[in-house]
Design a protein around this motif. Structure first.
Motif, PDB file in Angstrom:
ATOM      1  N   THR A 341     -46.771  38.159 106.213  1.00 15.64           N
ATOM      2  CA  THR A 341     -46.935  39.205 105.408  1.00 15.64           C
ATOM      3  C   THR A 341     -45.971  40.532 105.818  1.00 15.64           C
ATOM      4  O   THR A 341     -45.290  41.268 104.897  1.00 15.64           O
ATOM      5  N   LEU A 342     -45.993  40.809 106.902  1.00 13.84           N
ATOM      6  CA  LEU A 342     -45.025  41.658 107.609  1.00 13.84           C
ATOM      7  C   LEU A 342     -43.704  41.692 107.303  1.00 13.84           C
ATOM      8  O   LEU A 342     -42.884  42.496 106.877  1.00 13.84           O
ATOM      9  N   GLU A 344     -42.360  39.933 105.023  1.00 12.62           N
ATOM     10  CA  GLU A 344     -42.170  40.128 103.652  1.00 12.62           C
ATOM     11  C   GLU A 344     -42.081  41.531 103.019  1.00 12.62           C
ATOM     12  O   GLU A 344     -41.458  41.931 102.312  1.00 12.62           O
ATOM     13  N   LYS A 345     -43.108  42.376 103.688  1.00  8.16           N
ATOM     14  CA  LYS A 345     -43.136  43.709 103.193  1.00  8.16           C
ATOM     15  C   LYS A 345     -42.431  44.866 104.026  1.00  8.16           C
ATOM     16  O   LYS A 345     -42.084  45.791 103.437  1.00  8.16           O
ATOM     17  N   MET A 346     -42.233  44.339 105.166  1.00  4.82           N
ATOM     18  CA  MET A 346     -41.483  45.230 106.061  1.00  4.82           C
ATOM     19  C   MET A 346     -40.100  44.935 106.554  1.00  4.82           C
ATOM     20  O   MET A 346     -39.396  45.724 107.142  1.00  4.82           O
ATOM     21  N   VAL A 666     -49.697  47.784 105.997  1.00  6.90           N
ATOM     22  CA  VAL A 666     -49.407  47.168 104.476  1.00  6.90           C
ATOM     23  C   VAL A 666     -50.985  47.097 103.807  1.00  6.90           C
ATOM     24  O   VAL A 666     -50.593  46.518 102.740  1.00  6.90           O
TER      25      VAL A 666
END
Lengths: 826, 335, 207
Positions: A341-342, A344-346, A666
Motif C-alpha cells: 500500500t505504501l 502504491e500511495k507513496m 496513509v
C-alpha cells in the motif's frame, strides 16, 4: 493437491458393529483414527511405518487376531476392538510396561500428559503380577537439545521410528542395555504377546545410532514430541514447568517456509517476574513434523520495545523521505500488504533480495505453464507419491518439509527418489535403497530437468527439438556379453515300471554369447552419475510406481537461466505425469511474492525492516524503531502448502506496530489483522476476516488451518525451451549460500536453543585443508568466517550462511546462490 | 436536731456523688452478675477482677466525640439526657438514703452540722418521688423525638405508652399501703413498720408489693419491660443517636431510678431502716441490694415481653388487681 | 402443571414435623385461665433458679467456661487448617517437597506459586515457592493432594495482620533443620488414612 476422497477409492469396514468408510490399503488403526474410533496403541505413529513394539493395538479382524497398526483394511472387514482375550493381553502388556517404571510421576516432565499413565488407567491396572530386577540406567544428553532418561523409557521406539521414517536422520536406534533375563516360567504363565514384548523391552534401550553418545542429527526434537512418556525432553525444559501450567497459543512456525503448525506454550517467567515467556513449542505430531527452527527457535521476541514517541516520529519522517523499503521474508501477509500500500500511495520501492528471485521465477513459471502456483505440496506427496525428484534444493537445509516428504515417500510408500544437487550429501542416500544422488556441476540444473524429461516424458508430447536435444546425448554401442540361456531338451527315457519309452523334457542351462545394443545416456554421465549402472537401477526404481512428484529448490530461482528452467519445469509438467512443488525461500516468501510488487534494487534513502538501512525498523530490538516479532503479533503467513495460515501472539508486545505507522502515513484500519480480509483476491487470497479463519486438523490429518490459496490454471501451449548453456558452469572454488539446518534468519540466531554458528561449513576434508578461519573473497567484497566441518557434506563446495542480515551475504552473492570465490586462510 | 441548709446541701452532694458512683459501680455489678449467670468471667482485665472497668468506661464516655445529628433539634437533644438524670436525682432527694449523722465537731467550718437522712423530708414524700419519676418520662420522650431518627421515634412512642400506663399501676399499688399508714412521708412508713419483721407491710399488702415491683421494673425500663431501647427491635430506641456522656447520663438516670425504686420498695414494704442504729442501716442496704440484684437476676433469666403483652398486662391485669386491692384494703379498714 | 406449588412460599411446610407446643387459648376465659395457671405455677421462678444455679456453679464449682484467650489457648484438632508447614524427611533432613506442582494446580484461590529447576544432582529442585496468605482460604486441598506429605497445615492460626497480603516463602514454612527432632507428623487433612495399608496391593518382589 491433497488426494480427493471419492467414493471410488473408499471401501467400507465395520468396527464394533458400526460401519465406516476407509481408504483402500490403509491400516486398520489409521482407518479407525480417521473415523474417530479409539483403538489403544502406544508405538504406532499415523504417518510412519508400524513398529510392532507395544502390541496393544491387537484387534480381531474377521475372526482373526491381528495388530491394527499392521493389518490393512479390506472391503467388508469386520473389526472387533476388544474381546476377552485381547483385554487380557492388553492388561498384561500394560502391567509389564509398569514393571520397574519409576513412580515419581510428580517430578516427571510429562506431568500427566503421559500415555503410559493413560493406558494404565484405561486398562485399570491396579496390581502387578510380574517382576524383574531393575537395571541402572543413567540419564544422558544426546545433543545440545536432547535429554534422555532411559529409566523412564518404555522402548516403544516411536522416537526411532519418527527419526527414520519422517525426519530421515535415523540418528537414534534401539541398543542393548543388559537387563536381567526373564524368568522362564513366565513364558508359560503369561499371555504370549506380553511375554515377547517384555522380552524385547527388557533388553533394549534407545541410543544414538552412530555408536557414540552424541546423536549428530539435525536437532529437530521430533523425538521429544512423540515420546509417550517423560523419557525424552528438551534439555532446556527439564523440570521447568508442568504441562498444565502452560497456556497453548496456536501459531505457525515462523522461520522456514513450511509454515508448520505449532503451539507456543507460555507461562509467567517466575514468581517475581510475571511477564509471560515461551517455555517450549509443541505440535500435533501425528499430523505435522517440526524442524529444529520451529521447535527450538521460539524466544526471538522483541522484549525491549516500548512506545517511544520520539522514535515513532522519527520513523514517520524517515518514511516520508524514504525511496526504498528493504525487508525480508520474515513478515506477515498483512505487513506485506501494508508495504505494498505504501508503494502504491507513496511511490517507495520495495526491495527484498530474499524473495525477488522467487517471485520472478514464479512469474516465469506461470507464464510458461498457465498454473498460478505449483501443483502439489509436501503433505500430498507424503500421502500419495511413490517417486520424488529433488532439483536445486539443499534438502537438508532449505526446506525441512521437503526433506521429510522425500524421506517419508521412500520409507512409507516404498518409493524411489532422484536427488540433483551440486553439493554432495551423505544423508540423502540413506533415505532409501532406491535413491539416486546426482552431484552435478553448478549450472547443470537444466540438464537435470532434461534428464527428467528423458526419463518420464510422454515422448509423443515432447516437441521435436527437445527430443532431438535429448537424443543427442545418447550413444549406442554394440556389445557382446555372455548370457545364461535356459533350453528345454527332450529325451526318450525308458520307464522301468511299464517298460515303455516316454518322452521327458529336461531343462538345461547354457552360457551363450549374445550381441546386444546398449544405449548409454550421456546426460547421466554429465550429471555426475554412472550411466552404465543407471539404467538397471532406474528400472528397479520404476517398479510399481504410479505417482511422481518433483521438488524444486531455491537454487533454481537464483539460476542465471531461471526463466528457461521455469519453462522446462512447465514442460515437465505438461509432458510427464508429474506434480511439482517449489520451496519458497524462508518464512513467508510466498506471501510476499504474491502481495508485493518488488523492485530489482534499492536506491536512495532506505528504510530497513529487519534489514540494513538508513533507518531501521527492527523486531530484533536493535533498530531505530521497535517492531513486534512474529511470535508477538497476529497475522497470516503463506507456506509451501499454498495455504494462508493464521498465527497468534504468544508474548506481550509493548511498542508500536507497522499498522500504527500506516495510520499516520496513509490511513489504516484499527488493527493489523483488519488487513487480512483485504489481501488481493486476484492473487489467490480470499476475503475472509482473520477471526473467521479456522485453525485445526481433522482426525484423518487433513489440514484445516486457514485456507488454501485459490490457484488458477490456464491452458497454454508448450513453452519454447532453450538448450543447456554450458557457459553458466562455475569452475574453481565455489561458495554456496546455504544456512545450517536450524538457522534461517537473525531470529533463529537470537533464540537461545539454536547453537549453529555463523561460519563457513565445508566437508571434513575441505575443512581440514582450509584451517580454522578463512576470508571468503567475492567479486564485490569479502567476509571472514570460522571454518566448521560438516561431515554430511561431500565435495569441495563450501557453504556460506546468510542468516545474519547485517553481514550482507545476499549482496555479496548478488543475484545468485553460487559464486566463484577465493578462500584465503586467515 | 435542726436541719440547716448547709446540712441539706451536704446531703445533696453526698447523694449526687455516691449515687452516681453506685450507678457506675452498678454497671460493673450488672456485667459481673450476668456473666456469672452465664458461666462467664465478665470484665477481668482492667484492674483486679476488672474493678477499674468503671473508670475505663468513664474515661471512654467522657472522651468520646459528642455528636449531634444533623437534623436533630439540637437544644432538646442536648437537654433530654439532663432531664432523665436530673429527675432521677431529684426523686432521690425525698427518699431516705443513709442515716442522719452529725459531722464531728473537730472538723473545721462544717463541724457540728447535722446531715439528715432525707435531704428534704416532705410530708408528701411518696407522691413527690412518684411524681418525679413520672416527670422522668420527658427524658426518653424528648430524646426520641428530637433526634430525627425513626428508631428514636418508636422508642419515644413506647416510652410514652409504657411509662404513662405503668405510672397508674405504681400509684394504685402504693395507694393501699398509704391508706394503711395514713401518711405520705417515708419517715412515717418507716415508723409504721418499726416493730420488726412481723410489722412489715409486705405481709399486709402482698398484692400491692408484687404490683409495685412489676410496675417498678417497667418504670425503670428493665427487662422484661425494656421495650424502649430493645436493640433487637428498635436498635437502641430513644438512645439510638446518643453517644458519649449524653448517653452516659441516660444510663446514670436509669441506675439512679433503679436505686430509687429499690429504696421505695425497701422502705414501703420491707420495713425500711431502723432509726435506732447502724445495724438498721445495714439492713436497708441489704434490702436495697437485694432489689438491685433481683433486677439483674431477672434480666439474666427472663425474656422480655411484647408491646401488646405489656399493655395487656398493665390495663387488663395489673390495674384491675390494684383497684381490687385498694377496695379490699378499704373494706378491711372500714371494718 | 399448575402454579400452586410455586405460589406456596412456605417451602417445605408439608414436611415439617410439628412439635407438641400445646394449644393457644381460645377466647377470653381460656386466656384468663392460662394467665392464672402460669402465674401460680411458678414457671418464672424456674427460670430464676436456673440462672442462679449456673451462677452458683460458676462461682463455687469452678464451672466457668471462659478461656482467657491470649493467656490460655484451647488445644486444636489435628485436622485444624492453619498456616502451612513444609516438612522435612526425618532421616536425611532434606525437604520433602519434590516440586510436582500439584498444590499449585489444585489451589482454588490460586495463591500458591512455585518455580522449579533441574539441579546439579539431576533432581527437580524447588527454586522458589510462595503462598499468598492474603488469598489463601485454608481449604486444605494442597495438603490433601500432596503426594509426599510435604505441605501440611500447621497449628499456627494467629495470623491477623495489618497488611492485606502476606507472602510466605518456602524457608519460612520449612521446619528449621535444628528443630527436625520436634517435627510432628501431621494427622489432619491429606494424611495417610489409618487403614491405608489394607488398600495397598502388593507388588511381587522376590529378588
Amino acid at each position: 493437491m491433497s488426494e480427493v476422497q471419492t467414493v471410488d477409492n473408499m471401501i467400507s469396514i465395520t468396527i464394533d458393529g458400526i460401519e465406516y468408510k476407509a481408504k483402500e490399503g490403509e491400516y486398520i488403526l489409521n482407518a479407525a483414527r480417521a473415523n474417530d474410533v479409539f483403538i489403544p496403541a502406544i508405538c504406532y505413529l499415523t504417518r510412519c511405518s508400524p513398529t510392532l513394539a507395544c502390541r496393544i493395538c491387537l484387534v480381531e479382524a474377521d475372526g482373526k487376531q491381528v495388530y491394527a497398526c499392521n493389518a490393512k483394511v479390506k472391503e467388508g472387514m469386520e473389526v472387533v476392538t476388544s474381546t476377552e482375550n485381547i483385554l487380557t493381553e492388553r492388561r498384561a502388556i500394560m502391567e509389564v510396561y509398569d514393571v520397574n517404571h519409576p513412580l515419581q510421576c510428580g517430578v516427571c516432565d510429562k506431568s500427566g500428559e503421559c500415555e503410559l499413565q493413560n493406558y494404565t488407567l484405561e486398562l485399570a491396572v491396579d496390581s502387578q503380577s510380574y517382576m524383574i530386577p531393575d537395571t541402572k540406567r543413567e540419564t544422558t544428553n544426546w545433543s545440545s537439545v536432547l535429554h534422555y532418561d532411559p529409566g523412564l523409557c518404555i522402548v516403544c521406539e516411536r522416537c526411532t521410528t519418527v527419526c527414520k521414517d519422517m525426519i530421515g536422520d535415523a540418528a537414534i536406534t534401539t541398543a542393548k542395555r543388559g537387563g536381567a533375563e526373564l524368568d522362564k516360567s513366565y513364558k508359560e504363565s503369561m499371555p504370549k504377546d506380553a511375554y515377547s514384548m517384555w522380552n524385547k523391552l527388557q533388553k533394549s534401550v534407545i541410543a544414538p545410532s552412530n555408536g557414540t553418545g552424541e546423536t549428530n542429527c539435525s536437532d529437530c526434537g521430533e523425538c521429544i514430541a512423540v515420546c509417550p512418556v517423560g523419557a525424552l525432553a528438551s534439555r532446556d525444559f527439564v523440570y521447568q514447568s508442568n504441562a498444565w501450567d502452560l497456556k497453548r497459543v496456536p501459531a505457525v512456525a515462523a522461520h522456514s517456509s513450511d509454515g508448520a503448525q505449532i503451539y507456543y506454550e507460555v507461562k509467567p517467567t517466575s514468581i517475581t517476574d510475571r511477564t509471560e515467556k515461551i517455555y517450549r513449542v509443541t505440535n500435533e505430531w501425528n499430523y505435522v513434523s517440526l524442524d529444529g527452527s520451529a521447535r527450538f527457535a521460539y524466544d526471538f521476541q522483541n522484549t525491549t520495545a516500548s512506545k517511544d514517541k520520539a522514535a515513532f516520529d522519527a520513523a514517520i519522517e524517515a518514511f516520508k523521505k524514504a525511496e526504498t523499503i528493504r525487508f525480508n521474508a520474515m513478515i506477515t501477509n498483512e505487513e506485506a500488504m501494508m508495504l505494498q500500500t505504501l508503494k502504491e500511495k507513496m511511490g517507495v520501492k520495495l526491495y527484498n533480495p530474499e524473495v525477488k528471485a522467487f517471485q520472478t521465477f514464479l512469474n516465469h513459471y506461470e507464464a510458461a505453464s498457465g498454473n498460478s502456483l505449483w501443483t502439489t505440496d509436501p503433505d500430498a506427496i507424503m500421502k500419495k507419491s511413490d517417486f520424488v525428484i529433488s532439483i536445486g534444493a539443499a534438502l537438508r537445509n532449505d526446506s525441512p518439509a521437503m526433506k521429510y516428504a522425500f524421506n517419508n515417500v521412500q520409507k512409507l510408500n516404498k518409493g524411489a527418489g532422484l536427488y540433483f544437487h551440486p553439493v554432495g550429501d551423505t544423508l540423502i542416500p540413506t533415505f532409501g535403497k532406491t535413491v539416486e544422488v546426482f552431484t552435478h556441476k553448478v549450472g547443470h540444473e537444466e540438464l537435470a530437468l532434461y534428464l527428467v524429461l528423458d526419463l518420464f516424458a510422454d515422448k509423443e508430447k515432447l516437441p521435436e527439438d527437445v527430443k532431438e536435444y535429448i537424443d543427442s546425448f545418447k550413444k549406442t554401442e554394440t556389445k557382446t556379453i555372455k548370457e545364461k540361456e535356459v533350453k528345454t531338451v527332450k529325451e526318450m527315457v525308458l520307464n522301468e515300471e511299464t517298460g515303455e519309452e516316454e518322452e521327458v523334457s529336461k531343462k538345461v542351462t547354457e552360457m551363450v554369447d549374445k550381441e546386444i545394443t546398449v544405449t548409454t545416456n550421456g546426460l547421466v554421465d554429465l550429471l555426475g552419475g554412472d550411466a552404465s549402472k543407471f539404467d538397471a537401477a532406474f528400472e528397479k526404481m520404476m517398479k510399481k510406481k504410479e505417482h511422481f512428484s518433483m521438488m524444486l529448490g531455491e537454487d533454481l530461482y537464483y539460476h542465471e537461466k531461471a526463466e528457461n528452467i521455469a519453462k522446462l519445469v512447465a514442460l515437465v509438467e505438461a509432458t510427464c505425469d508429474m506434480d511439482v512443488v517449489m520451496t519458497p525461500p524462508k518464512s513467508n516468501a510466498l506471501g510476499v511474492a504474491l502481495i508485493c510488487d518488488l523492485d530489482d534494487a534499492q536506491s536512495g534513502y532506505t528504510i530497513g525492516y529487519n534489514e540494513n538501512g538508513d533507518f531501521r525498523l527492527s523486531a530484533l530490538g536493535d533498530g531505530d524503531l521497535d517492531m513486534p516479532a512474529l511470535n508477538q503479533q497476529e497475522g497470516t503467513l503463506c507456506n509451501i502448502g499454498k495455504r494462508l495460515l493464521p498465527t497468534n501472539a504468544a508474548v506481550e508486545y509493548n511498542g508500536y506496530e507497522l499498522n500504527d505507522l500506516m495510520k499516520v502515513l496513509v490511513g489504516a484500519p484499527e488493527l493489523t489483522i483488519d488487513w487480512t480480509a483485504m489481501l488481493p483476491t486476484d492473487r489467490g487470497f480470499k476475503a475472509i476476516a482473520f477471526d473467521d479463519l479456522t485453525n485445526s486438523f481433522d482426525n484423518d490429518g487433513s489440514d484445516n488451518r486457514g485456507y488454501r490459496l485459490e490457484t488458477s490454471n490456464v491452458e497454454t501451449d508448450l513453452p519454447e525451451v532453450e538448450k543447456c548453456d554450458e557457459s553458466a558452469l562455475l569452475e574453481g572454488e565455489i561458495a554456496y549460500r546455504c544456512n545450517p539446518a536450524r538457522q534461517f534468519n537473525d531470529f533463529t540466531d537470537k533464540s537461545h536453543e539454536i547453537f549453529e554458528a555463523f561460519a563457513l561449513y565445508a566437508s571434513t576434508e575441505k575443512a581440514e585443508a582450509l584451517g580454522n578461519k578463512v576470508e571468503v573473497v567475492f567479486d564485490n567484497g569479502s567476509i571472514t568466517l570460522d571454518v566448521l566441518a560438516d561431515e554430511k557434506i561431500t565435495g569441495d563446495i563450501v557453504k556460506v550462511p546468510d542468516f545474519k542480515a547485517a553481514k550482507g551475504v545476499y549482496d555479496l552473492f548478488g543475484g545468485s546462490r553460487y559464486k566463484t570465490v577465493t578462500l584465503r586462510k586467515v | 436536731m435542726e436541719v440547716t441548709w448547709i446540712g441539706v446541701l451536704i446531703k445533696a452532694i453526698i447523694i449526687l456523688a455516691v449515687i452516681s458512683a453506685i450507678a457506675g459501680f452498678g454497671t460493673y455489678i450488672e456485667r459481673k452478675v450476668l456473666a456469672f449467670m452465664q458461666r462467664r468471667l465478665g470484665p477481668m482485665h482492667v484492674g483486679p477482677y476488672g474493678l477499674l472497668q468503671i473508670a475505663a468506661d468513664g474515661i471512654k464516655l467522657f472522651t468520646k466525640e459528642d455528636i449531634v445529628p444533623q437534623n436533630a433539634n439540637a437544644f432538646i437533644f442536648k437537654i433530654a439526657p439532663v432531664i432523665t438524670a436530673a429527675t432521677a436525682f431529684i426523686a432521690l432527694s425525698a427518699v431516705p438514703v443513709f442515716p442522719d449523722f452529725t459531722i464531728p465537731s473537730w472538723i473545721p467550718v462544717l463541724g457540728g452540722t447535722f446531715v439528715p437522712s432525707i435531704a428534704s423530708d416532705l410530708n408528701i414524700g411518696v407522691l413527690f418521688v412518684l411524681g418525679m419519676m413520672a416527670a422522668g418520662l420527658y427524658g426518653p420522650l424528648l430524646a426520641g423525638m428530637s433526634q430525627a431518627n425513626k428508631w428514636g421515634i418508636i422508642g419515644a412512642a413506647r416510652t410514652a405508652v409504657q411509662f404513662l400506663s405503668y405510672e397508674v399501676v405504681t400509684g394504685l399499688s402504693i395507694l393501699a399501703p398509704i391508706m394503711l399508714v395514713g401518711s405520705l412521708s417515708f419517715v412515717d412508713f418507716n415508723a409504721y413498720q418499726a416493730g420488726g419483721i412481723g410489722d412489715w407491710l409486705v405481709w399486709k399488702q402482698p398484692v400491692a408489693f408484687v404490683l409495685f415491683l412489676i410496675a417498678g421494673f417497667a418504670e425503670t425500663n428493665r427487662t422484661p419491660f425494656d421495650l424502649l431501647e430493645h436493640e433487637a427491635e428498635v436498635v437502641s430506641g430513644y438512645a439510638t443517636e446518643y453517644s458519649g456522656m449524653r448517653w452516659g447520663m441516660f444510663f446514670i438516670g436509669e441506675y439512679a431510678n433503679m436505686i430509687t425504686v429499690s429504696v421505695i420498695a425497701a422502705v414501703v414494704f420491707l420495713g425500711g431502716y431502723d432509726a435506732a442504729g447502724t445495724l438498721g442501716w445495714l439492713f436497708i442496704m441489704a434490702k436495697i441490694a437485694f432489689f438491685f440484684f433481683l433486677m439483674l437476676w431477672v434480666r439474666a433469666a427472663w425474656p422480655h415481653v411484647r408491646p401488646d403483652q405489656l399493655m395487656w398486662l398493665c390495663w387488663k391485669v395489673l390495674m384491675p388487681l390494684a383497684v381490687v386491692n385498694i377496695v379490699i384494703t378499704a373494706l378491711v379498714m372500714m371494718v | 402443571m399448575g402454579l400452586e406449588q410455586f405460589k406456596n412460599r412456605n417451602v417445605g411446610t408439608q414436611n415439617y414435623t410439628m412439635v407438641d407446643a400445646g394449644h393457644s387459648p381460645q377466647g377470653a376465659m381460656c386466656q384468663f385461665k392460662q394467665v392464672v395457671k402460669r402465674t401460680f405455677k411458678g414457671e418464672l421462678f424456674v427460670g430464676l433458679w436456673v440462672t442462679m444455679r449456673s451462677m452458683i456453679k460458676a462461682l463455687f464449682a469452678n464451672d466457668m467456661h471462659t478461656v482467657k484467650y491470649p493467656l490460655e489457648k484451647l488445644p486444636i484438632s489435628p485436622r485444624y487448617r492453619a498456616i502451612h508447614d513444609m516438612l522435612r524427611l526425618l532421616e536425611s533432613g532434606h525437604y520433602r517437597c519434590i516440586g510436582c506442582g500439584l498444590c499449585e494446580k489444585i489451589c482454588i484461590s490460586n495463591c500458591i506459586a512455585m518455580d522449579t529447576r533441574y539441579d546439579e544432582n539431576q533432581r527437580k529442585e524447588v527454586s522458589e515457592y510462595t503462598i499468598n496468605f492474603g488469598r489463601c482460604i485454608f481449604c486444605g486441598y494442597c495438603a490433601e493432594v500432596c503426594p509426599e506429605l510435604a505441605i501440611v497445615h500447621g497449628p499456627r492460626y494467629e495470623n491477623a495482620s495489618q497488611q492485606r497480603a502476606g507472602f510466605s516463602l518456602f524457608e519460612d514454612m520449612l521446619t528449621p533443620i535444628d528443630k527436625l527432632n520436634l517435627q510432628q507428623e501431621y494427622d489432619g487433612f491429606g494424611a495417610v488414612s489409618p487403614n491405608a495399608d489394607e488398600n495397598i496391593k502388593q507388588t511381587p518382589l522376590a529378588y
